[in-house]
Design an enzyme around this catalytic site. Sequence first.
Site, PDB file in Angstrom:
ATOM      1  N   ASP A 105      -3.330 -19.968 -16.915  1.00 57.48           N
ATOM      2  CA  ASP A 105      -2.028 -19.015 -17.018  1.00 57.48           C
ATOM      3  C   ASP A 105      -1.242 -19.328 -15.542  1.00 57.48           C
ATOM      4  O   ASP A 105      -1.669 -19.927 -14.714  1.00 57.48           O
ATOM      5  CB  ASP A 105      -2.602 -17.562 -17.150  1.00 57.48           C
ATOM      6  CG  ASP A 105      -3.348 -16.934 -17.965  1.00 57.48           C
ATOM      7  OD1 ASP A 105      -3.120 -17.732 -19.105  1.00 57.48           O
ATOM      8  OD2 ASP A 105      -4.022 -15.983 -17.988  1.00 57.48           O
TER       9      ASP A 105
HETATM   10  N1  URA Z   1      -8.748 -16.787 -18.370  1.00 57.89           N
HETATM   11  C1  URA Z   1      -7.685 -16.193 -18.193  1.00 57.89           C
HETATM   12  O1  URA Z   1      -7.404 -15.143 -18.547  1.00 57.89           O
HETATM   13  N2  URA Z   1      -6.646 -16.880 -17.737  1.00 57.89           N
HETATM   14  C2  URA Z   1      -6.836 -18.153 -17.261  1.00 57.89           C
HETATM   15  O2  URA Z   1      -5.921 -18.828 -16.977  1.00 57.89           O
HETATM   16  C3  URA Z   1      -8.096 -19.014 -17.637  1.00 57.89           C
HETATM   17  C4  URA Z   1      -8.916 -18.053 -18.184  1.00 57.89           C
END
Ligand code: URA
Length: 246
Positions: A105
């Site tokens: 993310d």
């Molecule tokens: N899980 C999440 O919620 N975000 C990420 O970036 C990776 C795994």
Amino acid sequence: MANIRLDKYLADAGIGTRSQVKEILKKNRVYVNDAVAKKGDIKIDTDIDVVALDGKAIGYQEYEYFMLNKPQGVVSATKDPRDKTVVELITENKRRDLFPVGRLDKDTEGLLIITNDGKLANNLLAPGKHVDKKYYVEVSGNVTEETVEYFKTGIDIGDEEMTLPAKLEILNVDGVGENATSACNITIMEGRYHQIKRMFKACGMEVLFLKRLSMGPVSLDEDLPLGGYRKLTEEEIKSLKEVHKI
Ligand code: URA
């Protein structure tokens, strides 16, 4: 051994776009084995032929592999109209077809592998491959042994299928009740959209900070600053290829 067109060879080596390469070829600036090459469609054997631009040999690299310590605020994409992308953080690349192996993310930090090796990416990401991904996470709320057990069973995060079991290690819990925050390591085997955030949300907790520490056999190099990167070593590349034997 790879046999490829001269214009692709030059474009892959970062000399320019296909149309820029065409112009360069027209100007007699490219030699293949001591003979001037004007046409982009001649075939190059990357093991044998010597390609030179303006008298300087250009080596061919089929694949590149980097480890990036992704900072927050950068998106896991190759192009984006608004935000800086993880690929734009890699500046000493020969190949122009790099992409991130999976996504973190925008507000997640840590290990991201960047390559142009689609087969390797598929080996790590395809559904059913179940490569371990370990993260450090800070959450609002009190993570308890009960939470650890719950994560072990798999969680309903609103998808058709429950998540696969995840391993949660409690590192620290600060404060009590609603004001508590907890630090943990979590290892998951899948890579669903916002997976870790949704797993904690299913337990009434919010992820405050998330950083990926490892993917399969490769761990984030602690010497890399945020936004820093380095080439993967030969052993790291080998270990990733051996995850499911490609
Ligand atoms: N899980 C999440 O919620 N975000 C990420 O970036 C990776 C795994």
